[in-house]
Write an enzyme that holds these catalytic residues in place. Sequence first.
Site, PDB file in Angstrom:
ATOM      1  N   LYS A   1       0.912  -1.248  -0.087  1.00 35.27           N
ATOM      2  CA  LYS A   1       0.042   0.047  -0.009  1.00 35.27           C
ATOM      3  C   LYS A   1       0.849   1.311  -0.123  1.00 35.27           C
ATOM      4  CE  LYS A   1      -2.322  -0.537   3.648  1.00 35.27           C
ATOM      5  NZ  LYS A   1      -2.263   0.424   4.579  1.00 35.27           N
TER       6      LYS A   1
ATOM      7  N   ARG B   1      10.574  -6.198   4.857  1.00 33.69           N
ATOM      8  CA  ARG B   1      10.374  -4.515   4.599  1.00 33.69           C
ATOM      9  C   ARG B   1      11.219  -3.604   5.339  1.00 33.69           C
ATOM     10  NH1 ARG B   1       4.619  -1.711   5.676  1.00 33.69           N
ATOM     11  NH2 ARG B   1       4.917  -2.130   7.645  1.00 33.69           N
TER      12      ARG B   1
ATOM     13  N   ARG C   1      11.269  -0.986  10.613  1.00 41.18           N
ATOM     14  CA  ARG C   1      10.284  -0.305  11.351  1.00 41.18           C
ATOM     15  C   ARG C   1      10.333  -1.025  12.840  1.00 41.18           C
ATOM     16  NH1 ARG C   1       4.710   1.019   8.296  1.00 41.18           N
ATOM     17  NH2 ARG C   1       3.925   0.217  10.404  1.00 41.18           N
TER      18      ARG C   1
ATOM     19  N   ARG D   1      -1.042  -7.069  14.458  1.00 46.08           N
ATOM     20  CA  ARG D   1      -1.695  -5.904  13.523  1.00 46.08           C
ATOM     21  C   ARG D   1      -2.506  -6.695  12.523  1.00 46.08           C
ATOM     22  NH1 ARG D   1       3.482  -3.669  12.609  1.00 46.08           N
ATOM     23  NH2 ARG D   1       3.488  -3.940  10.530  1.00 46.08           N
TER      24      ARG D   1
ATOM     25  N   ARG E   1      -9.373   2.720   9.723  1.00 53.56           N
ATOM     26  CA  ARG E   1      -8.912   1.605  10.228  1.00 53.56           C
ATOM     27  C   ARG E   1     -10.096   0.902  10.945  1.00 53.56           C
ATOM     28  NH1 ARG E   1      -3.103   2.392   9.723  1.00 53.56           N
ATOM     29  NH2 ARG E   1      -1.929   0.181  10.000  1.00 53.56           N
TER      30      ARG E   1
HETATM   31  P1  AMP Z   1       0.805   2.104   9.335  1.00 50.25           P
HETATM   32  O1  AMP Z   1       2.087   2.778   8.931  1.00 50.25           O
HETATM   33  O2  AMP Z   1      -0.362   2.377   8.593  1.00 50.25           O
HETATM   34  O3  AMP Z   1       1.036   0.484   9.365  1.00 50.25           O
HETATM   35  O4  AMP Z   1       0.678   2.224  10.812  1.00 50.25           O
HETATM   36  C1  AMP Z   1       1.300   2.088  11.940  1.00 50.25           C
HETATM   37  C2  AMP Z   1       0.850   2.062  13.201  1.00 50.25           C
HETATM   38  O5  AMP Z   1       0.229   3.154  13.442  1.00 50.25           O
HETATM   39  C3  AMP Z   1      -0.394   1.038  13.254  1.00 50.25           C
HETATM   40  O6  AMP Z   1       0.092  -0.403  13.482  1.00 50.25           O
HETATM   41  C4  AMP Z   1      -0.974   1.789  14.471  1.00 50.25           C
HETATM   42  O7  AMP Z   1      -0.646   1.678  15.733  1.00 50.25           O
HETATM   43  C5  AMP Z   1      -0.946   3.102  14.284  1.00 50.25           C
HETATM   44  N1  AMP Z   1      -2.133   3.765  13.139  1.00 50.25           N
HETATM   45  C6  AMP Z   1      -2.064   4.470  11.834  1.00 50.25           C
HETATM   46  N2  AMP Z   1      -3.014   4.603  11.443  1.00 50.25           N
HETATM   47  C7  AMP Z   1      -3.987   4.492  12.511  1.00 50.25           C
HETATM   48  C8  AMP Z   1      -5.472   4.571  12.546  1.00 50.25           C
HETATM   49  N3  AMP Z   1      -6.243   5.100  11.279  1.00 50.25           N
HETATM   50  N4  AMP Z   1      -6.152   4.058  13.503  1.00 50.25           N
HETATM   51  C9  AMP Z   1      -5.417   3.579  14.550  1.00 50.25           C
HETATM   52  N5  AMP Z   1      -4.041   3.479  14.636  1.00 50.25           N
HETATM   53  C10 AMP Z   1      -3.464   3.862  13.439  1.00 50.25           C
END
Ligand code: AMP
Length: 220
Positions: free
Chosen positions: A17, A130, A162, A173, A93
């Site tokens: 994504k 990744r 990360r 996740r 989400r």
């Molecule tokens: P991502 O980079 O989108 O995988 O986001 C990394 C982390 O940020 C996620 O595993 C959540 O802990 C937090 N996070 C990002 N976007 C959201 C969201 N819309 N709602 C809740 N937590 C979020």
Amino acid sequence: MIPGARLIILGRQGAGKGTQCVRLSRHFVVPHISTGDMLRAAVREGTPLGRAAREVMDSGGLVGDEIMVGIVRERLEHDDARTRGYILDGFPRTVRQAEALDEITADRPLDGVIDLDVPRDLVLERLSARRVCRDCGTNYVASGHERQQRICDVCGGDVMHRDDDTPEAINHRLDLYEQQTSPLIEYYGGAGRLMVVDGVATPDTVFNELTAAVEASRRN
Ligand code: AMP
């Protein structure tokens, strides 16, 4: 291609994504709004938001809906998003976030919601390898033989593993995705707003299908 677009890209983390959203944002000349990138920036800067979010993120949990809705509401008010649109990556989400987004965008409806579909076992494999540019979010795949830290080809930023890409956090996740995020497929599908793109093909093929889906949604 018509510049400007208001899009949500859904999909499991690790479905490719992030990379596709960076490409789409250049293609449609709109900001790429990644809530994960915004939270990671807040963690790096040590802001109150970053301090509150860090532990939840490292464990693979979800930051609270009210906080997330507040961040996105504020970001979508910026001139670039108001005038040109946006690619929303990582938000919504939960159904609660999607309902709030419907209210926020009531006067500027979305062009489309795309689910980038990649099965869970493939995503697990991809996430373990990744690496991500901490400045622009471009994704890379580690070979496991790197001798020194990689520099981003796009912006020169540091390419990092990360903190939340550990096996435990990845599995957590993905479980949360099934429980909290996958209901959005029905939420948007039921309203006839969802397009599904197969994310297993090569990155170029997936990108072409994504842009074709957006153009098709505009013609309807
Ligand atoms: P991502 O980079 O989108 O995988 O986001 C990394 C982390 O940020 C996620 O595993 C959540 O802990 C937090 N996070 C990002 N976007 C959201 C969201 N819309 N709602 C809740 N937590 C979020």
